[in-house]
Design an enzyme around this catalytic site. Structure first.
Site, PDB file in Angstrom:
ATOM      1  CB  CYS A  47      -0.909  -0.020   1.224  1.00 37.29           C
ATOM      2  SG  CYS A  47      -2.053   1.364   1.275  1.00 37.29           S
ATOM      3  CB  CYS A  51      -1.665   3.687   8.176  1.00 37.24           C
ATOM      4  SG  CYS A  51      -2.696   4.374   6.855  1.00 37.24           S
ATOM      5  CB  CYS A  54      -0.958  -0.417   8.283  1.00 41.99           C
ATOM      6  SG  CYS A  54      -1.719  -1.624   7.167  1.00 41.99           S
ATOM      7  CB  CYS A  91     -15.606  -7.562   6.217  1.00 47.92           C
ATOM      8  SG  CYS A  91     -14.779  -5.977   6.127  1.00 47.92           S
ATOM      9  CB  CYS A 124     -18.559  -5.183   5.128  1.00 51.48           C
ATOM     10  SG  CYS A 124     -17.580  -3.810   5.736  1.00 51.48           S
ATOM     11  CB  CYS A 184     -18.384  -0.479   9.081  1.00 56.74           C
ATOM     12  SG  CYS A 184     -17.252  -1.309  10.205  1.00 56.74           S
ATOM     13  NE  ARG A 256     -18.064  -6.157  13.225  1.00 57.99           N
ATOM     14  CZ  ARG A 256     -18.556  -5.245  12.382  1.00 57.99           C
ATOM     15  NH1 ARG A 256     -17.765  -4.361  11.824  1.00 57.99           N
ATOM     16  NH2 ARG A 256     -19.839  -5.227  12.077  1.00 57.99           N
TER      17      ARG A 256
END
Ligand code: SAM
Ligand code: DTB
Ligand code: SF4
Length: 331
Positions: A47, A51, A54, A91, A124, A184, A256
């Site tokens: 990616c 972040c 991550c 998801c 999702c 979400c 969640r």
């Protein structure tokens, strides 16, 4: 809820706080139901974003080996297996900054969603940034909810991510809501934030109009190679408090209990359910990190006398009244 209201809740003795959240839970949800959601990373690693928690960011030297977008037939196999194992929500996550209409990969994702949505589970996806037209296309293809976390407070966000802004996240959430998908949206505890940051994050989330359909509360799983690799774990009672406050601030949202369950004892998870959590990620893998084994989760649910929740593909966002909600904006 305002920061001040959330802060007052935070400073209650734990039992008083849980008593309040339990009451809100019982008034809005069957007391002993838990939603089982299966996660699948359909495009792992590589990616462009930075972040700092991550393992999938290309900027850090982590254990994750970048992969291409999975083939639809493999994804369908995993979705069917998830349904068989009792999941009611599937998801799919992709390690992308975002998606753009007209690109081959977006067309591929739409094609995948069309087929997965035929299985009858809630569908999702979490693909990063979306514009209005991408959101509409995903809704048309059969996505029921879009996951896009704000992760922390607006003030702390730039310490965690520099390649996109907090307002970029809010804009995507606005586009998702305008397209009629449920949102979400939650965050991560343990990114070196203060209690104030956690409550400010909840202030932003609880003031979305409509409120999110679900709110994932993740605890940081420190990933070797990332700038957050050495962060200390979150105190279990802080997780419980944040869950209880989230339940009170967003009574009709599914709360969640997300990443980090492998570090929580069964007793601690039970306290989280009692405080208001009513959904988990189910299956032995999250996106790249570990999650408790299915058999262990089923045994715990059974021992607690809880039952898995049925799917609800309507997924009306809590409090949606048909009027156009206010723009989410930074204060
Ligand atoms: N790229 C998309 C995005 O950023 O929205 C989707 C995937 S991203 C991995 C989804 C969420 O996973 C993040 O917003 C974060 O809340 C959570 N997450 C990622 N790594 C994590 C970690 N090491 N510990 C806990 N939660 C994590
Ligand atoms: C969310 O809030 N948590 C999930 C889901 N949404 C996409 C992801 C957790 C990821 C944990 C770290 C990993 O597996 O790499
Ligand atoms: Fe990319 Fe999402 Fe990971 Fe950020 S959280 S690096 S956007 S996959």
């Amino acid at each position: 809820m305002t920061f001040q209201e959330l802060n007052e809740l935070y400073h209650l003795p734990l039992f008083d706080l849980i008593q309040r959240s339990r009451k809100v839970h019982e008034d809005n949800w069957p007391a002993a139901e838990v939603q089982l959601c299966t996660l699948l990373s359909i495009k792992t690693g590589g990616c462009s974003e930075d972040c700092s928690y991550c393992a999938q960011s290309a900027r850090y030297n982590t254990d994750v080996v970048p992969e291409r977008l999975m083939e639809k037939c493999q994804i369908m196999e995993r979705a069917e297996a998830a349904r068989k194992s009792g999941s009611t929500r599937f998801c799919m996550g992709a390690a992308w900054r975002g998606v753009r209409e007209g690109t081959q990969r977006f067309e591929q994702v739409l094609d995948i969603v069309r087929d997965v949505s035929k299985l009858g589970m809630e569908v999702c996806v979490t693909l990063g940034e979306l514009g209005p037209s991408e959101a509409e296309k995903l809704k048309e293809a059969g996505v029921t909810a879009y996951n896009h976390n704000i992760d922390t407070s607006p003030e702390h966000y730039p310490n965690i991510v520099t390649t996109h802004t907090f307002q970029d996240r809010l804009n995507t959430i606005r586009n998702v809501q305008d397209a009629g998908m449920s949102v979400c949206c939650g965050g991560i505890l343990g990114l070196g934030e203060s209690t104030e940051d956690r409550l400010k994050m909840l202030e932003v989330i609880s003031e979305f109009n409509p409120q999110p359909e679900s709110i994932p509360i993740n605890s940081l799983m420190p990933m070797p190679g990332t700038p957050m690799a050495e962060e200390q774990g979150v105190d279990v009672f802080d997780v419980v408090r944040i869950i209880a406050i989230t339940r009170i601030a967003a009574p009709k949202a599914k709360v969640r209990l997300s990443a980090g369950r492998t570090n929580l004892s069964e007793e601690a998870q039970t306290l989280c359910f009692f405080a208001g959590a009513n959904s988990i990620f189910y299956g032995d893998k999250l996106l790249t990190a570990k999650n408790p084994a299915i058999e262990k989760d089923l045994a715990l649910i059974d021992r607690l006398g809880m039952t898995p929740q049925k799917p609800n593909r309507q997924l009306e966002a809590p409090g949606a009244d048909g009027s156009r909600p206010a723009e989410p904006q930074l204060a």
